[in-house]
Design a protein around this motif. Sequence first.
Motif, PDB file in Angstrom:
ATOM      1  N   LEU A  67      20.528 -89.654 -27.994  1.00  0.00           N
ATOM      2  CA  LEU A  67      21.310 -90.156 -29.121  1.00  0.00           C
ATOM      3  C   LEU A  67      21.770 -91.604 -28.959  1.00  0.00           C
ATOM      4  O   LEU A  67      22.045 -92.282 -29.939  1.00  0.00           O
ATOM      5  N   LEU A  68      21.881 -92.057 -27.708  1.00  0.00           N
ATOM      6  CA  LEU A  68      22.443 -93.381 -27.451  1.00  0.00           C
ATOM      7  C   LEU A  68      21.728 -94.533 -28.162  1.00  0.00           C
ATOM      8  O   LEU A  68      22.397 -95.462 -28.644  1.00  0.00           O
ATOM      9  N   PRO A  69      20.385 -94.557 -28.246  1.00  0.00           N
ATOM     10  CA  PRO A  69      19.740 -95.695 -28.913  1.00  0.00           C
ATOM     11  C   PRO A  69      20.237 -95.905 -30.342  1.00  0.00           C
ATOM     12  O   PRO A  69      20.485 -97.039 -30.761  1.00  0.00           O
ATOM     13  N   LYS A  70      20.403 -94.821 -31.105  1.00  0.00           N
ATOM     14  CA  LYS A  70      20.901 -94.950 -32.480  1.00  0.00           C
ATOM     15  C   LYS A  70      22.344 -95.444 -32.482  1.00  0.00           C
ATOM     16  O   LYS A  70      22.737 -96.253 -33.324  1.00  0.00           O
ATOM     17  N   ILE A  77      26.143 -99.901 -33.530  1.00  0.00           N
ATOM     18  CA  ILE A  77      27.249-100.745 -33.073  1.00  0.00           C
ATOM     19  C   ILE A  77      26.818-102.211 -33.063  1.00  0.00           C
ATOM     20  O   ILE A  77      27.580-103.100 -33.463  1.00  0.00           O
ATOM     21  N   ALA A  78      25.598-102.484 -32.644  1.00  0.00           N
ATOM     22  CA  ALA A  78      25.089-103.863 -32.647  1.00  0.00           C
ATOM     23  C   ALA A  78      25.024-104.402 -34.071  1.00  0.00           C
ATOM     24  O   ALA A  78      25.357-105.572 -34.332  1.00  0.00           O
ATOM     25  N   GLU A  79      24.631-103.549 -35.007  1.00  0.00           N
ATOM     26  CA  GLU A  79      24.553-103.961 -36.415  1.00  0.00           C
ATOM     27  C   GLU A  79      25.935-104.313 -36.956  1.00  0.00           C
ATOM     28  O   GLU A  79      26.111-105.334 -37.619  1.00  0.00           O
ATOM     29  N   VAL A  80      26.922-103.452 -36.659  1.00  0.00           N
ATOM     30  CA  VAL A  80      28.288-103.695 -37.133  1.00  0.00           C
ATOM     31  C   VAL A  80      28.860-104.955 -36.490  1.00  0.00           C
ATOM     32  O   VAL A  80      29.524-105.764 -37.145  1.00  0.00           O
TER      33      VAL A  80
END
Length: 371
Positions: A54-57, A62-65
């Motif tokens: 699940l971590l990649p998503k 978080i990177a997008e935000v």
Amino acid sequence: MIPRLLTLLPCLWFAAAVSAQPFSDGQRPSVRLPEDPAALIAVVGQQRILLADLLPKVEAKIAEVTKRAGQEIPEAQLEIAKVNLVRGLLAQSIQNKMMREAFLIDQMGTEAADKRAQADAKLTSRARMMFHESQLPDLMKQYETTDRNVLDEKLREKGTSLASQQREFVDMMLGHLYIRDKVDREPKVSISEINDYYQVNRDEFLNPTRARWEQMSVLFDRFATAEEARQAIEAMGREAYFGGNMQAVAREKSQEPFASKGGLHDWTTKGSLASSALDQQIFSIPLNEMSEIIKDTDGLHIVRVLEREEAGVTPLSKVQDEIREKIRAEKIQQSQVEVMEAMHKRIPVWSLFPDDTPGANPLPTSVSRLQ
């Protein structure tokens, strides 16, 4: 081809996870995520879910935000965000795997473990084939590439991968088959059920008095005097009366909001108009006759009522098909709920967040070490 809804479900659950905020600012979550990405965070029947699944998503979101905000997220908020995102993704992943497990149990019953493994492999192979036939072309079109390596790179930028997409599709595919086999999509609805619904929900079929009409208006604030306004509406009335086309006159000269539509007002209920003078006339004058000049606080009006329906109850004969579809939808929904409840009782689940999955057990230390 599998309905496109299946490919949208993870996105919907992911959005719900992003919006969830169970902790206040500065407060640390009661359950911490493991530091090791390879840590086991759920066991569903004979299947395992690792944090790394699940971590990649989570990290991509978080990177997008962070990029959109233009600043780093404070550590305390970052921890809360990660927990929220993992919880949402984990709940959906558990449900998909539960449906897959339930489907395999239905297919194999009490067969030996090796037989079950063979069936699982066979079904998985078929689902993968369907992924390559139906979903892969859509993904390539979406990401504008025909190269699988390029597609995989673009998917990884979004926190997923081609392999991950395939695994999720297989789980959802087998889960879809399980639901399809268990839920009757065309349940029978009897006449007595329709009649009972009609009687119990009679208020649902009450119709208020309503009308459709044409209108020409002049507004007082457009004229120097009230007399000039009256002369204008009288001229419009004569033109419409002798020309026989009230909508044409309204479209050219009327000053009310519906003038561009020829002054045509669609079905409107009695008592809903801001002008009490218009409301009273529209619901009392004879049909298809031009009214006298009607005065209110805004201006002067002439109307012609095209249709009017008195308040009453729609006969059962006119709504029985509508009622049948409502009852059928309710039966399908109830059947789905019952299937899911039975599945939760049938498939053992251990989770890092047991409260998010009905019937789940807390993930014990002894289980989390079974890597």
